[in-house]
Design an enzyme around this catalytic site. Sequence first.
Site, PDB file in Angstrom:
ATOM      1  N   HIS A  24       0.846  -1.181   0.000  1.00 29.89           N
ATOM      2  CA  HIS A  24       0.000   0.000   0.000  1.00 29.89           C
ATOM      3  C   HIS A  24       0.888   1.239   0.000  1.00 29.89           C
ATOM      4  O   HIS A  24       2.106   1.157   0.222  1.00 29.89           O
ATOM      5  CB  HIS A  24      -0.943   0.009   1.205  1.00 29.89           C
ATOM      6  N   ASP A  49       0.206   7.104  -3.855  1.00 26.52           N
ATOM      7  CA  ASP A  49      -0.802   6.690  -4.835  1.00 26.52           C
ATOM      8  C   ASP A  49      -1.012   7.718  -5.937  1.00 26.52           C
ATOM      9  O   ASP A  49      -0.978   7.387  -7.131  1.00 26.52           O
ATOM     10  CB  ASP A  49      -2.141   6.445  -4.135  1.00 26.52           C
TER      11      ASP A  49
END
Length: 380
Positions: A134, A164
Amino acid sequence: MTETPTTGPLAGLKIIELAGIGPGPYAAMLLADLGADVVRVERPGPPASTVPPEQDVLRRNRRSIVVDLREPEGVRTVLALAAQADVLLEGFRPGVTERLGLGPADCWNVNPRLVYGRMTGWGQSGPLASAAGHDIGYIAITGALGSVGRAGEAPVPPVNLVGDFGGGSTFLVIGVLAAVWEAGRSGRGQIVDAAIVDGASSLTALLHGLMAAGQWVDRRGHNFLDTGVPWYDTYRTADDRWMAVGALESKFYAEFTQLLGISDDLAGRDDPSTWPQLREAIAQAFATRTQEEWVAVFEGTDACVAPVLSLTEAAGHPHLAARDTFIEVGGVTQPAPAPRFSRTVPRRPTPPPPVGADTADVLRDWMIAEDGVAPQGGGL
């Protein structure tokens, strides 16, 4: 001269998005915001995102079809779409689309000009390529996470903006558009390997340059952009709100200290040994008034001071309201498309569609039969 708005600078660009979560959908949103025709291919069953589809801002501005990629008909449908597309975006672990029969070679068999954009955290190669991960882990190994936070305190995850979206989606969009530009000249597509670890590392380029020049130390909270100096930090106000100070340049700093009421004997900043006393003086001054009162003090000045607003409050800031930086789409307040264009103005975003709402329309518009076979002249 005011031009008639168009559908955006990417009007005519056709993109297939194999649905995922996080950086892939955001990259697709950015491209759709700029006018690309993006078809989101979603799987049967519950959506991967925990956000209800009609409120998922990252799904705005494009059409949704449902295709079962585990079935031959579904694979044929995507290949029929790819045959007519300029770009395909996917965010699976390395090797997944190849096993499905939708890897780059499969798509190039039907469309050699296709740009194949791959969005992952670790990238398509390297020891961690197939590992789960992540945002926080990706930016941890790049030095980006270790640079955010105060001296002596734990690193602070910057939500998922640096990894991200900053290091992932942004670089995927840049890479895809660069590859489309090149394909227009060579007639050949290529793979765009957009890895968050690569993009997040690129975002630290300034810091590496400053370190090489001896102007940055590799310890968080000890530098001029990371709260290491009192004039680049946040301070609590009397009503338990916050003000952000970025008075780096001398002339801005002089205006800042004058308006804040810092005495000349405390305002000097050449001697780092006096900075703790200066920081305390600044904190005490801000604590004497509310955020609203300080906004009024600094309004119209070059002191480089701004209120720290919440996500809910941001849309109401006078500057952002004047620019329509936030808009309402489908009852949801959200950022407007960016950047802005003087001539090829993007259309106003459309709300996220229900999953699969456009399946029949897309197959008809792209001349693809329900079994994934293109009729005569349909592009295969």
